[in-house]
Design a protein around this motif. Structure first.
Motif, mmCIF file in Angstrom:
data_model
loop_
_atom_site.group_PDB
_atom_site.id
_atom_site.type_symbol
_atom_site.label_atom_id
_atom_site.label_comp_id
_atom_site.label_asym_id
_atom_site.label_seq_id
_atom_site.Cartn_x
_atom_site.Cartn_y
_atom_site.Cartn_z
ATOM 1 N N VAL A 138 7.468 -0.961 -13.186
ATOM 2 C CA VAL A 138 6.802 -0.350 -12.023
ATOM 3 C C VAL A 138 6.106 -1.402 -11.162
ATOM 4 O O VAL A 138 5.599 -1.080 -10.096
ATOM 5 C CB VAL A 138 5.792 0.723 -12.462
ATOM 6 N N GLN A 139 6.082 -2.638 -11.635
ATOM 7 C CA GLN A 139 5.545 -3.737 -10.831
ATOM 8 C C GLN A 139 6.287 -5.008 -11.189
ATOM 9 O O GLN A 139 6.417 -5.352 -12.367
ATOM 10 C CB GLN A 139 4.045 -3.924 -11.055
ATOM 11 N N HIS A 184 4.814 -6.920 -6.366
ATOM 12 C CA HIS A 184 5.442 -5.746 -5.759
ATOM 13 C C HIS A 184 5.321 -4.529 -6.678
ATOM 14 O O HIS A 184 5.767 -4.562 -7.819
ATOM 15 C CB HIS A 184 6.908 -6.042 -5.458
ATOM 16 N N ARG A 185 4.745 -3.444 -6.160
ATOM 17 C CA ARG A 185 4.442 -2.267 -6.961
ATOM 18 C C ARG A 185 5.202 -1.035 -6.477
ATOM 19 O O ARG A 185 5.501 -0.897 -5.296
ATOM 20 C CB ARG A 185 2.942 -1.950 -6.911
ATOM 21 N N ILE A 186 5.476 -0.138 -7.422
ATOM 22 C CA ILE A 186 6.003 1.187 -7.102
ATOM 23 C C ILE A 186 4.826 2.152 -7.094
ATOM 24 O O ILE A 186 4.027 2.175 -8.031
ATOM 25 C CB ILE A 186 7.053 1.643 -8.137
ATOM 26 N N ALA A 187 4.702 2.945 -6.050
ATOM 27 C CA ALA A 187 3.623 3.928 -5.973
ATOM 28 C C ALA A 187 3.762 4.914 -7.134
ATOM 29 O O ALA A 187 4.880 5.294 -7.499
ATOM 30 C CB ALA A 187 3.664 4.666 -4.643
ATOM 31 N N PRO A 188 2.646 5.331 -7.730
ATOM 32 C CA PRO A 188 2.716 6.251 -8.886
ATOM 33 C C PRO A 188 3.539 7.496 -8.621
ATOM 34 O O PRO A 188 4.271 7.962 -9.510
ATOM 35 C CB PRO A 188 1.242 6.586 -9.146
ATOM 36 N N ASP A 189 3.455 8.051 -7.410
ATOM 37 C CA ASP A 189 4.197 9.274 -7.128
ATOM 38 C C ASP A 189 5.669 9.024 -6.817
ATOM 39 O O ASP A 189 6.443 9.968 -6.600
ATOM 40 C CB ASP A 189 3.543 10.051 -5.978
ATOM 41 N N ALA A 190 6.079 7.751 -6.821
ATOM 42 C CA ALA A 190 7.479 7.407 -6.560
ATOM 43 C C ALA A 190 8.215 6.963 -7.825
ATOM 44 O O ALA A 190 9.403 6.633 -7.765
ATOM 45 C CB ALA A 190 7.565 6.308 -5.503
ATOM 46 N N SER A 204 12.593 3.025 -9.908
ATOM 47 C CA SER A 204 12.816 3.551 -8.569
ATOM 48 C C SER A 204 14.032 2.859 -7.988
ATOM 49 O O SER A 204 14.073 1.620 -7.922
ATOM 50 C CB SER A 204 11.609 3.316 -7.663
#
Length: 361
Positions: A160-161, A165-171, A186
């Motif tokens: 998730v990171q 660079h991170r993925i939003a929790p809701d994504a 994702s």
């Protein structure tokens, strides 16, 4: 060397070195009459094995598992007997010559110096016992644990990171993880992440990452106070994985920013008469015991220590030198760490299931 075994009732002992003839594990405590064969192990090992893309080490290993004991076929298909299950995996593509320069120099960020200090000897060929190659054995053991847990418990993890660079929790979408070479949770981030990691890889550098874990289907009641807490044992299992430097359960460090009102996972009675939580900041564990909600955790992996940029170090005889690590290495070790995270979670939960049954009946 002690402490090669983890677990209580479901116990796993791993053995072997990175450049030895083979690696493997012995799984003790598996209940009898559970259907099990090599085909149940291989799909999980295939997810972890090297050489799958340009973003991981190009060492070529089939990671073909052989079950040597603990399984018997009486005509209706192989099942576990209750005896120790021995699993063997050959090392097929070790290139020990790549490590000639570090026979006497300690690689910064690796366990070279500490192994030498503790044991007075170390296997410099790929790190020997400290190599992430050992995690293939854990994945094999995790496959056995999944058979104990059954299909009702779903264990999923994903990156998730990646670096900054991170993925939003809701994504976050765990269904995307094994359909892309970055194990990203994702599909949408993959093109940009690939371009960024290509730059890291071509520069001979590395990066860290965060892996998120989610387990659904766990009933309320697993785990035990005070020194057998489910979240404590899960965290310990994750911290035992190579390159892991941090673990948080549920909201983790973020809970320090919440008020008591915001952090409390409020409860109501659902349509079926059961308890329904309004949130899950606790990550599915309260007082060390599962709540019945999803078990969630985040695991931080440091950057791969083997890089081409010269780093300052010392040799065994006390000489200062600069060292660049040659060989075939992952630019981000967390990518192939995803199936290892899932496997260690499976082992912890299989142990928790068996201990719960032993105490409660």
């Amino acid at each position: 060397m002690s402490h090669n075994t983890f677990g209580h009732l479901f116990r796993v002992t791993t053995w072997g070195e990175s450049h030895g003839p083979a690696i493997g594990c012995v799984v003790d405590g598996c209940p009898p009459l559970i259907p099990l064969n090599e085909a149940d192990l291989q799909p999980w090992l295939d997810r972890r094995k090297p050489g799958g893309s340009r973003f991981v080490t190009q060492r070529k290993e089939s990671d073909t598992a052989r079950i040597l004991s603990g399984v018997f076929d009486d005509g209706d298909g192989p099942v576990t007997t209750g005896a120790p299950i021995a699993i063997h995996i050959d090392n097929e593509d070790a290139r020990s010559k790549d490590y000639g320069e570090i026979a006497r120099a300690f690689r910064p960020g690796h366990a070279d110096m500490t192994y030498q200090a503790k044991y007075g000897v170390r296997d410099h060929r790929g790190g020997g016992r400290s190599s992430a190659r050992e995690t293939a054995s854990r994945v094999a053991a995790g496959a056995v644990a999944r058979r104990i847990l059954g299909d009702g418990i779903v264990i999923r993890a994903g990156v998730v990171q990646l670096g900054p660079h991170r993925i939003a929790p809701d994504a976050v979408d765990f269904s995307a993880v094994y359909d892309n070479p970055l194990f990203a949770a994702s599909a949408g981030v993959v093109p940009a992440w690939e371009a960024w990691l290509d730059g890291v890889r071509k520069a001979g550098s590395s990066c860290g990452a965060v892996v998120a874990l989610e387990v659904t289907g766990i009933p309320a009641g697993w785990g035990a106070p005070l020194y057998g807490k489910l979240d404590a044992e899960l965290a310990a299992a994750m911290m035992s994985i190579n390159a892991v430097k941090g673990v948080e359960i549920g909201a983790g460090f973020g809970s320090a920013e919440l008020s008591g009102e915001d952090n409390a996972d409020e409860m109501r009675i659902g349509p079926d008469g059961g308890i329904v939580f309004q949130s899950n900041h606790a990550g599915g564990v309260l007082g060390g015991i599962s709540t019945g909600q999803p078990l969630t955790a985040r695991i931080a992996f440091k950057p791969t220590s083997s890089i081409l940029t010269p780093r300052q170090t010392v040799t065994r005889d006390g000489t200062e030198t600069d060292l660049r690590t040659k060989g075939r290495h992952d630019p981000c070790v967390a990518l192939r760490g995803v199936p290892v995270v899932e496997a260690m979670a499976a082992c912890v939960l299989a142990d928790a299931l068996l201990r719960h049954r032993a105490q409660i009946g």
